[in-house]
Design a protein around this motif. Structure first.
Motif, PDB file in Angstrom:
ATOM      1  N   GLN A   1       0.841  -1.197   0.000  1.00  0.00           N
ATOM      2  CA  GLN A   1       0.000   0.000   0.000  1.00  0.00           C
ATOM      3  C   GLN A   1       0.871   1.240   0.000  1.00  0.00           C
ATOM      4  N   VAL A   2       0.494   2.214  -0.809  1.00  0.00           N
ATOM      5  CA  VAL A   2       1.243   3.470  -0.866  1.00  0.00           C
ATOM      6  C   VAL A   2       0.990   4.261   0.408  1.00  0.00           C
ATOM      7  N   ARG A   3       2.066   4.665   1.049  1.00  0.00           N
ATOM      8  CA  ARG A   3       1.992   5.482   2.261  1.00  0.00           C
ATOM      9  C   ARG A   3       2.919   6.682   2.101  1.00  0.00           C
ATOM     10  N   PRO A   4       2.662   7.780   2.814  1.00  0.00           N
ATOM     11  CA  PRO A   4       3.555   8.936   2.756  1.00  0.00           C
ATOM     12  C   PRO A   4       4.763   8.748   3.674  1.00  0.00           C
ATOM     13  N   GLY A   5       5.942   9.038   3.142  1.00  0.00           N
ATOM     14  CA  GLY A   5       7.164   8.932   3.926  1.00  0.00           C
ATOM     15  C   GLY A   5       7.675  10.290   4.342  1.00  0.00           C
ATOM     16  N   ARG A   6       8.989  10.416   4.442  1.00  0.00           N
ATOM     17  CA  ARG A   6       9.578  11.699   4.829  1.00  0.00           C
ATOM     18  C   ARG A   6       9.244  12.745   3.771  1.00  0.00           C
ATOM     19  N   GLY A   7       8.831  13.922   4.232  1.00  0.00           N
ATOM     20  CA  GLY A   7       8.420  14.959   3.312  1.00  0.00           C
ATOM     21  C   GLY A   7       7.121  14.632   2.607  1.00  0.00           C
ATOM     22  N   ALA A   8       6.383  13.636   3.141  1.00  0.00           N
ATOM     23  CA  ALA A   8       5.118  13.165   2.569  1.00  0.00           C
ATOM     24  C   ALA A   8       5.299  12.534   1.190  1.00  0.00           C
ATOM     25  N   ARG A   9       6.554  12.184   0.844  1.00  0.00           N
ATOM     26  CA  ARG A   9       6.793  11.514  -0.437  1.00  0.00           C
ATOM     27  C   ARG A   9       6.269  10.082  -0.363  1.00  0.00           C
ATOM     28  N   PRO A  10       5.541   9.625  -1.378  1.00  0.00           N
ATOM     29  CA  PRO A  10       4.938   8.298  -1.334  1.00  0.00           C
ATOM     30  C   PRO A  10       5.943   7.159  -1.536  1.00  0.00           C
ATOM     31  N   PHE A  11       5.699   6.061  -0.866  1.00  0.00           N
ATOM     32  CA  PHE A  11       6.460   4.834  -1.067  1.00  0.00           C
ATOM     33  C   PHE A  11       5.501   3.673  -0.846  1.00  0.00           C
ATOM     34  N   THR A  12       5.887   2.485  -1.248  1.00  0.00           N
ATOM     35  CA  THR A  12       5.026   1.320  -1.112  1.00  0.00           C
ATOM     36  C   THR A  12       5.414   0.520   0.132  1.00  0.00           C
ATOM     37  N   LEU A  13       4.548   0.527   1.115  1.00  0.00           N
ATOM     38  CA  LEU A  13       4.764  -0.211   2.355  1.00  0.00           C
ATOM     39  C   LEU A  13       4.517  -1.696   2.123  1.00  0.00           C
ATOM     40  N   LEU A  14       5.381  -2.536   2.699  1.00  0.00           N
ATOM     41  CA  LEU A  14       5.252  -3.982   2.592  1.00  0.00           C
ATOM     42  C   LEU A  14       4.928  -4.599   3.942  1.00  0.00           C
ATOM     43  N   LYS A  15       3.923  -5.470   3.959  1.00  0.00           N
ATOM     44  CA  LYS A  15       3.566  -6.223   5.155  1.00  0.00           C
ATOM     45  C   LYS A  15       3.026  -7.577   4.693  1.00  0.00           C
TER      46      LYS A  15
ATOM     47  N   THR B   1       1.291 -10.830  17.224  1.00  0.00           N
ATOM     48  CA  THR B   1       2.718 -11.044  17.453  1.00  0.00           C
ATOM     49  C   THR B   1       3.594 -10.073  16.667  1.00  0.00           C
ATOM     50  N   SER B   2       2.955  -9.193  15.883  1.00  0.00           N
ATOM     51  CA  SER B   2       3.638  -8.208  15.030  1.00  0.00           C
ATOM     52  C   SER B   2       4.478  -8.860  13.932  1.00  0.00           C
TER      53      SER B   2
ATOM     54  N   PRO C   1       9.382   7.630   8.340  1.00  0.00           N
ATOM     55  CA  PRO C   1       8.484   6.811   9.161  1.00  0.00           C
ATOM     56  C   PRO C   1       9.237   5.595   9.689  1.00  0.00           C
ATOM     57  N   GLY C   2       8.715   5.017  10.763  1.00  0.00           N
ATOM     58  CA  GLY C   2       9.419   3.899  11.395  1.00  0.00           C
ATOM     59  C   GLY C   2       8.587   2.637  11.522  1.00  0.00           C
ATOM     60  N   VAL C   3       9.294   1.534  11.695  1.00  0.00           N
ATOM     61  CA  VAL C   3       8.627   0.263  11.991  1.00  0.00           C
ATOM     62  C   VAL C   3       8.003   0.346  13.378  1.00  0.00           C
ATOM     63  N   THR C   4       8.698   1.034  14.281  1.00  0.00           N
ATOM     64  CA  THR C   4       8.166   1.308  15.613  1.00  0.00           C
ATOM     65  C   THR C   4       8.462   2.760  15.939  1.00  0.00           C
ATOM     66  N   GLY C   5       7.873   3.257  17.011  1.00  0.00           N
ATOM     67  CA  GLY C   5       8.082   4.655  17.347  1.00  0.00           C
ATOM     68  C   GLY C   5       7.654   4.973  18.769  1.00  0.00           C
ATOM     69  N   LEU C   6       7.756   6.234  19.120  1.00  0.00           N
ATOM     70  CA  LEU C   6       7.425   6.666  20.479  1.00  0.00           C
ATOM     71  C   LEU C   6       5.961   6.373  20.806  1.00  0.00           C
ATOM     72  N   ALA C   7       5.069   6.641  19.859  1.00  0.00           N
ATOM     73  CA  ALA C   7       3.642   6.383  20.108  1.00  0.00           C
ATOM     74  C   ALA C   7       3.366   4.893  20.266  1.00  0.00           C
ATOM     75  N   GLN C   8       4.150   4.053  19.578  1.00  0.00           N
ATOM     76  CA  GLN C   8       3.938   2.606  19.661  1.00  0.00           C
ATOM     77  C   GLN C   8       4.297   2.061  21.040  1.00  0.00           C
TER      78      GLN C   8
ATOM     79  N   VAL D   1      10.323  -4.312  22.074  1.00  0.00           N
ATOM     80  CA  VAL D   1      10.378  -5.757  22.316  1.00  0.00           C
ATOM     81  C   VAL D   1       9.417  -6.123  23.438  1.00  0.00           C
ATOM     82  N   SER D   2       9.433  -5.336  24.511  1.00  0.00           N
ATOM     83  CA  SER D   2       8.528  -5.572  25.632  1.00  0.00           C
ATOM     84  C   SER D   2       7.076  -5.399  25.221  1.00  0.00           C
ATOM     85  N   ALA D   3       6.797  -4.355  24.410  1.00  0.00           N
ATOM     86  CA  ALA D   3       5.421  -4.093  23.969  1.00  0.00           C
ATOM     87  C   ALA D   3       4.888  -5.242  23.122  1.00  0.00           C
ATOM     88  N   VAL D   4       5.749  -5.804  22.270  1.00  0.00           N
ATOM     89  CA  VAL D   4       5.333  -6.931  21.425  1.00  0.00           C
ATOM     90  C   VAL D   4       5.049  -8.154  22.281  1.00  0.00           C
TER      91      VAL D   4
END
Length: 208
Positions: A49-63, A92-93, A136-143, A179-182
């Motif tokens: 899925q296309v998501r906005p990255g740094r500077g809102a530039r689009p990239f394709t996220l893989l999951k 399990t993320s 953007p990150g795989v994990t972050g402060l909000a996570q 790691v603890s959150a997961v």
């Protein structure tokens, strides 16, 4: 090198070493999960899925896929489309593992604000939009502070807090807390849902 350049260099080095090494070391697990997704969810194995990255530039996220269908038709709720396999992968993320490819490519970092939907871009306040000043990150402060259990205003505020305070030490701390959150499976989904609640803008209270 300035502190900013030194931080960016060390952060990118950490991203490549950990994400690249993780893909190699976890390749047997990735293969097993791919087979499980193929059997339990169907093809394609990867969700793109296309998501906005740094500077809102689009990239394709893989999951890894966790739901039947891609949701583009609007037919069926998330609760109706998610599979048992998908729910287990989210809990399990493990569904996030392909995002390490995005990190190696330089589209994402290990730590940063989560890449959200393109349609959210015009719903942010100017302050909230600052979350796109970094990768953007795989994990972050909000996570690590609550993930999807937090209301949107809090999550986006934490994203901006990360932008203003990010450092190599903070990144390492977030990775360890992740790691603890997961393990605790904390905040995987929003209360009463199987995923996240749509962000409709702060004027809508950040939740619907």
């Amino acid at each position: 090198m300035s502190d900013t350049v030194a931080y960016r260099w060390s952060k990118r080095t950490l991203d490549v070493v950990v994400a690249g090494g993780g893909l190699v070391l976890l390749s047997p697990l990735l293969l097993v999960v791919a087979v499980v997704v193929r059997v339990g969810v169907g093809s394609p194995i990867l969700f793109r899925q296309v998501r906005p990255g740094r500077g809102a530039r689009p990239f394709t996220l893989l999951k890894f896929r966790t739901m039947r269908g891609d949701g583009s038709t609007g037919v069926g709720s998330d609760a109706a489309r998610i599979t048992r396999v998908g729910a287990a992968l989210r809990a399990t993320s493990l569904d996030e593992l392909p995002s390490l490819v995005n990190v190696v490519r330089g589209e994402m970092s290990l730590v940063g604000p989560r890449p959200l939907l393109v349609q959210y871009l015009d719903r942010y306040t100017p302050e909230q939009a600052r979350r796109h000043e970094v990768k953007p990150g795989v994990t972050g402060l909000a996570q690590v502070r609550g993930r999807n259990a937090l209301d949107w205003d809090t999550r986006l505020s934490l994203d901006v807090e990360y932008v203003d305070t990010c450092s190599f030490g903070l990144d390492l701390g977030i990775l360890l807390e992740s790691v603890s959150a997961v393990v605790r499976r904390h905040g995987i989904v929003a209360p009463g849902t199987v995923s996240a609640i749509e962000f409709r803008g702060s004027d809508a209270g950040g939740r619907t």
